[in-house]
Write a protein that holds these residues in place. Structure first.
Motif, mmCIF file in Angstrom:
data_model
loop_
_atom_site.group_PDB
_atom_site.id
_atom_site.type_symbol
_atom_site.label_atom_id
_atom_site.label_comp_id
_atom_site.label_asym_id
_atom_site.label_seq_id
_atom_site.Cartn_x
_atom_site.Cartn_y
_atom_site.Cartn_z
ATOM 1 N N GLY A 15 17.081 32.543 76.870
ATOM 2 C CA GLY A 15 17.839 33.465 76.071
ATOM 3 C C GLY A 15 16.958 33.290 74.335
ATOM 4 O O GLY A 15 17.216 33.811 73.928
ATOM 5 N N ALA A 16 16.805 32.502 74.339
ATOM 6 C CA ALA A 16 16.267 31.571 73.647
ATOM 7 C C ALA A 16 14.492 32.304 73.292
ATOM 8 O O ALA A 16 14.028 32.944 72.344
ATOM 9 N N ILE A 17 13.787 32.321 74.442
ATOM 10 C CA ILE A 17 12.733 33.370 74.371
ATOM 11 C C ILE A 17 12.432 34.522 74.572
ATOM 12 O O ILE A 17 12.395 35.300 73.292
ATOM 13 N N GLN A 39 5.393 44.626 72.715
ATOM 14 C CA GLN A 39 5.348 43.612 72.029
ATOM 15 C C GLN A 39 5.777 42.666 73.225
ATOM 16 O O GLN A 39 5.134 41.737 73.316
ATOM 17 N N GLY A 40 5.384 43.032 74.528
ATOM 18 C CA GLY A 40 5.669 42.334 75.646
ATOM 19 C C GLY A 40 3.944 41.810 76.255
ATOM 20 O O GLY A 40 3.748 40.885 76.778
ATOM 21 N N GLU A 41 3.261 42.828 75.988
ATOM 22 C CA GLU A 41 2.264 42.614 76.249
ATOM 23 C C GLU A 41 1.514 41.685 74.943
ATOM 24 O O GLU A 41 0.339 41.020 75.238
ATOM 25 N N MET A 42 1.304 42.148 74.022
ATOM 26 C CA MET A 42 1.247 41.057 73.078
ATOM 27 C C MET A 42 1.611 39.360 73.046
ATOM 28 O O MET A 42 0.941 38.048 73.064
ATOM 29 N N THR A 43 3.229 39.474 73.735
ATOM 30 C CA THR A 43 3.211 38.116 74.547
ATOM 31 C C THR A 43 2.933 37.549 75.244
ATOM 32 O O THR A 43 2.054 36.559 74.955
ATOM 33 N N MET A 44 2.786 38.421 76.303
ATOM 34 C CA MET A 44 1.594 38.133 77.351
ATOM 35 C C MET A 44 0.296 37.283 77.087
ATOM 36 O O MET A 44 -0.106 36.806 77.485
ATOM 37 N N ILE A 45 -0.705 37.838 76.243
ATOM 38 C CA ILE A 45 -1.896 38.198 76.833
ATOM 39 C C ILE A 45 -2.219 36.462 75.466
ATOM 40 O O ILE A 45 -2.862 35.836 75.599
ATOM 41 N N THR A 46 -0.892 36.119 74.478
ATOM 42 C CA THR A 46 -1.415 34.720 74.139
ATOM 43 C C THR A 46 -0.460 33.443 74.660
ATOM 44 O O THR A 46 -1.622 32.717 74.815
ATOM 45 N N ALA A 47 0.148 33.715 75.645
ATOM 46 C CA ALA A 47 0.154 33.055 76.962
ATOM 47 C C ALA A 47 -0.965 32.886 77.514
ATOM 48 O O ALA A 47 -1.247 31.740 77.792
ATOM 49 N N ALA A 72 -3.030 34.637 68.481
ATOM 50 C CA ALA A 72 -2.717 35.614 68.244
ATOM 51 C C ALA A 72 -2.220 36.017 67.233
ATOM 52 O O ALA A 72 -1.537 37.669 66.243
ATOM 53 N N ILE A 73 -2.459 35.194 66.076
ATOM 54 C CA ILE A 73 -2.653 35.886 63.825
ATOM 55 C C ILE A 73 -3.918 37.535 64.792
ATOM 56 O O ILE A 73 -3.709 38.499 64.125
ATOM 57 N N LEU A 74 -4.997 36.601 65.462
ATOM 58 C CA LEU A 74 -6.037 37.907 64.854
ATOM 59 C C LEU A 74 -5.608 39.110 65.581
ATOM 60 O O LEU A 74 -6.154 40.177 65.688
ATOM 61 N N LEU A 75 -5.074 38.571 67.056
ATOM 62 C CA LEU A 75 -4.083 40.060 67.749
ATOM 63 C C LEU A 75 -3.275 41.212 67.237
ATOM 64 O O LEU A 75 -3.991 41.934 67.216
ATOM 65 N N ILE A 199 5.374 34.708 66.700
ATOM 66 C CA ILE A 199 6.052 34.258 67.133
ATOM 67 C C ILE A 199 6.983 34.626 68.142
ATOM 68 O O ILE A 199 6.806 33.802 69.080
ATOM 69 N N ALA A 200 6.144 35.886 68.595
ATOM 70 C CA ALA A 200 6.940 36.281 70.120
ATOM 71 C C ALA A 200 6.126 35.860 70.597
ATOM 72 O O ALA A 200 6.663 35.230 72.491
ATOM 73 N N GLY A 201 4.845 36.016 70.278
ATOM 74 C CA GLY A 201 3.542 34.360 71.834
ATOM 75 C C GLY A 201 4.288 32.782 71.679
ATOM 76 O O GLY A 201 3.724 32.594 72.985
ATOM 77 N N ILE A 202 4.159 32.620 71.045
ATOM 78 C CA ILE A 202 4.979 30.501 70.756
ATOM 79 C C ILE A 202 6.413 31.223 72.543
ATOM 80 O O ILE A 202 6.905 30.232 73.290
ATOM 81 N N GLY A 203 7.453 32.134 72.188
ATOM 82 C CA GLY A 203 8.305 32.708 73.148
ATOM 83 C C GLY A 203 7.370 32.733 74.820
ATOM 84 O O GLY A 203 8.234 32.050 75.598
#
Length: 639
Positions: A15-17, A39-47, A72-75, A199-203
C-alpha cells in the motif's frame, strides 16, 4: 491472529508503494489539472534505470539513488515539455488519450531497450528479514512505509510553507490570476511533472527491491489509481493514505476470499466510492476557440436527416460494396485475413462510436464487452450446442446486460471518472471469467468453430469474410440511421451540453443507459466474430491494447463520425503492415527487428498515432478530408 498481522504488514508495504505512485498522480493533477495515465510506465522506467545503474555502474545505494532521481527528473521534464505542454487547454478526452498513447509507447519501449525477462534489483538492502514479535518483516517493507510517511510530511510542509509550493497551489486554483501575480505556470507544470516522476519512481524502485522487476510493473499505475480516487485527485496526502487502505484491502481480500478477488478489490472500491460519493465534474479547462467558417447549408429538415445527400456518394458506396463482394475471389489468404480483421474491427469501432463519439461518454472498458460477447457465443455454441444465431444473440445480449453495471454509474458520473469506472469494469470482468471455471473453463479457454447458418457453411475464409461483411454492413447502416434519428440527436445533445439537453426535456438517465446498452450489444457481436476468427476464446486473446486500439481508431478517423470509424480502422489495422513493408525496403535486419518485436512496434505505432493526431489533426481523417474538399471547392478563395 498472526496470519492477520502478517497480511496487514504486507498490505501496508504494498500500500505504501501504491501510495507513492498515487501521490505522483495527485501532484500532477493538483498543479496542472491533467491526469497522467502513463504514471505506471514512468514508474517502471525509473526502476529499470535503477537496475541498469546497479548492474553496469555501481551497486552502491547512494549512486543508484542519485542516478535514479536524476533520470526520473529528466524523464518528467521531457514528457512535460514535448508531449503535455502543447495539450494545455484541450478537452479532458484529448489529454487523457495523449497520456494513454504515451503509456503505450513507454511500455513497448521497455522490451526494446531492455528485455521482457524478470530481474532482481540488488543494492545490498531491502531483502533482509527483521523479526518483530515473532513475525518476519522485510527491511524493504519497513523502509517503504517509512519513506511514504516522511514524504507525506515533507509534501505537506512544502505546499504549506514554501514559496514554490504556494505558487503551485496558486496555479492549481487559477493559472490566469497566478500569471498576473508573476507566477510562471509553465515552470510550475514542469516542476510538478519532475516531482511526480521522482515520487512515483521511488515507489517503483522499492517494488523492484521487494519483488521482481519486469514489464508487468506498469500495472502498478493501474492499481495505484484507485488510491488517487479514494483520497482525491487533487489531494496529495489523501492519495498517499488511500494507497495504504487499498493495499490492506487487497491483501485481506486475497488472504480470506481468494487470489482473484485480490486483483480487483481496488477497482471494486472505485465503483463503490464513486457511486456513493460522485464527483460532479473535473476541473474546467479552457477550450481553444474554433474558427467560424462559411459553407453549404441544409435548407430543409429532410436534407438535414438524409442518410446520404450526394449522388456521387451513393455511386462510390455502390462501387466499394461491389469491390468488397469481389475481394474474396481476388485476394490471397494473407490479404483476406486483413480484410476480415478490418470488418470485425469496424463493427466494434462503430459500437464504441455510439458511446464515445455520439454521446460523449469516455470508455476505457471496450475490451470488457468484447471478451464478454466472445465468451457468451463460445459458451452457448461450443459448450451447450446452441444454434449460431442464438450464440450471436447471446453475444449481444449478455454484454448489454453487463453494460448496466457500468451504465448505472454514468447516471451520476461523466468525463474522466466515468472512464475510470469502465476501466475498472474491464479488469473485473476478466477476473470473473477466470474464476467461473465451471462455465468458461478458466484460463484454458474454449475452442470455437466457424458457424453454419441456415445450411450455409462459413468454414472457409471467403465465406467467413462474407459473414463479417454482412454484419459490418448492417452495423454501419444501423449506426448511420441512429445518428439521424431522434435518439441520435439526443445522444449528440448530451455530448455537446448535457445541462442544455436536460433543459430541452431529454431524459439523460434513459439515453445514457440506452447508449451503453446499444454500444455493448454491437461490441459483443464484434467480440464473437473475433473469437470465431481466432478459433479460440480466452482472456489472453483480448488484451487491454484492444481498448486503446478502438479509441485510436475513433481519434484517427474522427470522433462522432461513422465514416471516420471506417477510415480509422483501415489506417490502424494496416499501419503495422505498411510499416513492416517500409522497414523491409531498407534492410533485412530492420525487417527481422520488426518481425521479432512486432507486438511492441505495433503498440508504439498506436501510441504515436494517437499523440500526433490529437496534437496536429484533432478532427481526424474526416476533418482533414472536409478541409481538403472545402479548399478544392472554394479555390482560389480561402473559404
Amino acid at each position: 491472529m498472526q496470519y492477520l498481522i502478517q497480511l496487514l504488514i504486507s498490505g501496508l508495504a504494498i500500500g505504501a508503494i501504491y501510495g507513492l505512485i498515487a501521490m505522483g498522480f495527485a501532484v500532477i493533477y493538483k498543479s496542472t489539472g491533467l491526469v497522467n495515465f502513463a504514471q505506471g510506465e514512468m514508474t517502471m522506467i525509473t526502476a529499470y534505470i535503477a537496475w541498469t545503474i546497479s548492474t553496469t555502474v555501481s551497486g552502491n545505494v547512494f549512486v543508484v539513488a542519485v542516478g535514479s532521481i536524476l533520470a526520473a527528473i529528466l524523464l518528467g521534464l521531457i514528457i512535460e515539455r514535448l508531449v503535455m505542454r502543447p495539450m494545455l487547454g484541450e478537452p479532458v478526452f484529448a489529454t487523457v488519450m495523449v497520456t494513454i498513447g504515451l503509456a503505450v509507447i513507454l511500455r513497448s519501449a521497455i522490451n526494446f531497450i531492455w528485455d521482457a525477462y524478470p530481474h532482481g534489483l540488488d543494492i545490498g538492502m531491502g531483502r533482509g528479514i527483521v523479526h518483530l514479535g515473532g513475525i518476519g518483516v522485510r527491511t524493504g517493507q519497513i523502509a517503504v512505509i517509512a519513506t511514504l510517511l516522511l514524504l507525506l510530511a515533507a509534501i505537506w510542509a512544502f505546499f504549506r510553507y514554501s514559496k514554490v509550493g504556494v505558487a503551485m497551489r496558486a496555479v492549481a486554483a487559477d493559472d490566469r490570476t497566478a500569471l498576473l501575480m508573476g507566477i510562471s505556470a509553465t515552470r510550475v507544470h514542469a516542476l510538478a511533472w519532475a516531482a511526480s516522476s521522482v515520487i512515483a519512481g521511488i515507489g517503483g524502485v522499492f517494488f523492484a527491491l521487494s519483488y521482481d522487476l519486469s514489464p508487468a510493473m506498469f500495472q502498478l499505475g493501474l492499481k495505484a489509481f484507485p488510491a488517487t480516487i479514494l483520497g482525491g485527485l487533487d489531494a496529495v496526502l489523501g492519495s498517499g493514505l488511500g494507497g495504504l487502505l487499498i493495499g490492506i484491502t487487497e491483501n485481506l481480500a486475497g488472504g480470506y476470499i481468494g487470489s482473484g478477488m485480490k486483483e480487483v478489490a481496488g477497482f471494486a472500491m472505485i465503483i463503490i466510492v464513486l457511486m456513493i460519493r460522485p464527483v460532479r465534474h473535473l476541473r474546467r479547462t479552457r477550450h481553444r476557440e474554433g474558427v467560424m467558417r462559411t459553407g453549404d447549408y441544409k435548407q430543409s429538415y429532410g436534407e438535414l436527416v438524409a442518410l446520404i445527400d450526394s449522388p456521387p456518394v451513393w455511386l462510390w458506396s455502390a462501387v466499394l460494396l461491389l469491390a468488397l463482394i469481389a475481394a474474396p475471389y481476388v485476394l490471397n489468404s494473407y490479404a483476406l485475413s486483413f480484410l476480415m480483421i478490418i470488418l470485425i474491427t469496424v463493427t466494434g469501432a462503430l459500437g464504441l462510436n455510439i458511446l464515445t463519439g455520439y454521446t460523449g461518454l469516455i470508455s476505457l472498458g471496450h475490451v470488457g464487452f468484447l471478451v464478454t460477447g466472445a465468451y457468451a457465443y463460445a459458451v452457448l455454441v461450443s459448450k451447450y450446442h446452441m444454434p449460431p444465431l442464438v450464440g450471436f444473440l447471446g453475444a449481444g445480449v449478455v454484454p448489454a446486460l453487463a453494460s448496466l453495471i457500468v451504465g448505472a454509474p454514468s447516471l451520476r458520473l461523466k468525463g474522466l471518472y466515468l472512464a475510470i469506472t469502465t476501466l475498472a469494469f474491464s479488469f473485473i470482468i476478466n477476473t470473473v471469467i477466470l474464476e467461473m471455471r465451471w462455465l468458461t473453463n478458466g484460463a484454458r479457454g474454449i475452442q470455437v468453430q466457424r458457424p453454419e447458418i441456415f445450411g450455409i457453411s462459413f468454414d472457409s475464409d471467403a465465406a467467413f469474410t462474407y459473414l463479417c461483411l454482412g454484419i459490418a454492413g448492417l452495423t454501419l447502416f444501423a449506426t448511420l440511421n441512429i445518428r439521424r434519428s431522434r435518439v441520435g440527436r439526443a445522444f449528440v445533445a448530451i455530448r455537446d451540453n448535457d445541462t442544455a439537453a436536460r433543459v430541452m426535456g431529454i431524459n439523460l438517465h434513459a439515453y445514457k443507459l440506452f447508449a451503453f446498452i446499444t454500444s455493448a450489444f454491437i461490441t459483443g457481436i464484434a467480440g464473437a466474430l473475433y473469437g470465431i476468427y481466432l478459433s479460440f476464446v480466452s482472456v489472453e486473446g483480448f488484451p487491454f491494447l484492444l481498448s486503446i486500439e478502438a479509441l485510436a481508431i475513433l481519434i484517427v478517423g474522427g470522433l462522432g463520425s461513422a465514416l471516420g470509424a471506417v477510415l480509422g480502422t483501415i489506417l490502424i489495422v494496416l499501419l503495422p503492415e505498411a510499416t513492416r513493408i517500409i522497414f523491409s525496403l531498407f534492410s533485412a535486419q530492420m525487417d527481422a527487428t520488426f518481425t521479432t518485436g512486432a507486438q511492441e512496434l505495433k503498440s508504439m505505432l498506436y501510441g504515436l498515432v494517437i499523440i500526433l493526431f490529437l496534437r496536429f489533426q484533432p478532427r481526424g481523417l474526416v476533418g482533414a478530408w472536409h478541409d481538403i474538399r472545402r479548399a478544392w471547392v472554394h479555390w482560389p478563395l480561402r473559404y
